[in-house]
Design a protein around this motif. Structure first.
Motif, PDB file in Angstrom:
ATOM      1  N   GLY A 299      43.117 100.294 -31.008  1.00 50.82           N
ATOM      2  CA  GLY A 299      42.834 101.711 -30.809  1.00 50.82           C
ATOM      3  C   GLY A 299      43.302 102.253 -29.478  1.00 50.82           C
ATOM      4  N   GLN A 300      42.558 103.215 -28.967  1.00 46.18           N
ATOM      5  CA  GLN A 300      42.918 103.984 -27.791  1.00 46.18           C
ATOM      6  C   GLN A 300      42.907 103.241 -26.457  1.00 46.18           C
ATOM      7  N   PRO A 301      42.029 102.302 -26.233  1.00 47.43           N
ATOM      8  CA  PRO A 301      41.950 101.717 -24.891  1.00 47.43           C
ATOM      9  C   PRO A 301      43.284 101.148 -24.444  1.00 47.43           C
TER      10      PRO A 301
ATOM     11  N   ILE B  94      33.562  99.118 -23.416  1.00 44.52           N
ATOM     12  CA  ILE B  94      33.234  98.015 -24.329  1.00 44.52           C
ATOM     13  C   ILE B  94      31.723  97.790 -24.348  1.00 44.52           C
ATOM     14  N   GLN B  95      31.103  97.812 -23.192  1.00 41.89           N
ATOM     15  CA  GLN B  95      29.643  97.639 -23.130  1.00 41.89           C
ATOM     16  C   GLN B  95      28.940  98.743 -23.921  1.00 41.89           C
ATOM     17  N   GLY B  96      29.389  99.987 -23.759  1.00 47.92           N
ATOM     18  CA  GLY B  96      28.800 101.100 -24.495  1.00 47.92           C
ATOM     19  C   GLY B  96      28.967 100.951 -25.995  1.00 47.92           C
ATOM     20  N   CYS B  97      30.085 100.415 -26.431  1.00 53.14           N
ATOM     21  CA  CYS B  97      30.337 100.199 -27.862  1.00 53.14           C
ATOM     22  C   CYS B  97      29.333  99.228 -28.467  1.00 53.14           C
TER      23      CYS B  97
ATOM     24  N   TYR C 101      32.742 103.697 -32.191  1.00 52.50           N
ATOM     25  CA  TYR C 101      32.719 105.128 -32.448  1.00 52.50           C
ATOM     26  C   TYR C 101      32.574 105.933 -31.172  1.00 52.50           C
ATOM     27  N   ASN C 102      32.546 105.271 -30.018  1.00 58.38           N
ATOM     28  CA  ASN C 102      32.560 105.976 -28.748  1.00 58.38           C
ATOM     29  C   ASN C 102      34.001 106.280 -28.398  1.00 58.38           C
ATOM     30  N   PRO C 103      34.340 107.542 -28.188  1.00 60.75           N
ATOM     31  CA  PRO C 103      35.734 107.822 -27.786  1.00 60.75           C
ATOM     32  C   PRO C 103      36.005 107.220 -26.403  1.00 60.75           C
ATOM     33  N   TYR C 104      37.214 106.749 -26.229  1.00 54.00           N
ATOM     34  CA  TYR C 104      37.582 106.182 -24.942  1.00 54.00           C
ATOM     35  C   TYR C 104      37.697 107.329 -23.937  1.00 54.00           C
ATOM     36  N   PRO C 105      37.101 107.192 -22.745  1.00 50.04           N
ATOM     37  CA  PRO C 105      37.123 108.291 -21.782  1.00 50.04           C
ATOM     38  C   PRO C 105      38.545 108.620 -21.335  1.00 50.04           C
ATOM     39  N   ALA C 106      38.811 109.887 -21.182  1.00 51.70           N
ATOM     40  CA  ALA C 106      40.162 110.341 -20.785  1.00 51.70           C
ATOM     41  C   ALA C 106      40.429 110.079 -19.332  1.00 51.70           C
TER      42      ALA C 106
END
Length: 119
Positions: free
Chosen positions: A64-66, A86-89, A114-119
């Motif tokens: 994915g995005q990371p 990753i911890q938040g996921c 389902y946590n969007p990766y921070p911009a």
């Protein structure tokens, strides 16, 4: 007749327990063999060790995005942001410190986050 009742009882019991999900231990990717998988030191921002390189490699297994991290063994701000995500996921405190629980999720990543990766 008795055998049919036993089968029915077994099926009802299984249905009440929910679907069975096999627990499969994730194999350590061969390219992530910088340290033994049993060696899991606590790591934090600023650390520069081969264990950081292992954590970078394992974090790159996420899709994915990371961003993919350079395998340089330096725990920099880019890695800190990714570890917190990753911890938040996984519902862990987003401390950015790689502790025993964070190592566990690095070796056994979620299939999706389902946590969007921070911009």
């Amino acid at each position: 007749m008795r055998q049919r009742r036993l089968v029915t009882a077994a099926l009802c019991t299984a249905a009440s327990l929910g679907p069975a999900v096999p627990q499969v231990a994730a194999a350590v990717p061969s390219e992530c063999s910088h340290i033994p998988s049993t060696y899991r030191p606590t790591l934090a921002y600023g650390d520069t060790t081969v264990a950081v390189k292992q954590a970078e490699c394992l974090s790159n297994m996420w899709g994915g995005q990371p961003p993919k991290l350079a395998l340089d063994g330096v725990f920099d701000s880019v890695m800190l942001k990714k570890i917190e995500w990753i911890q938040g996921c996984h519902g862990l405190p987003e401390s950015g410190v790689i502790d025993v629980r964070t190592w566990q999720v690095l070796y056994h990543p979620a299939l999706d986050c389902y946590n969007p990766y921070p911009a």
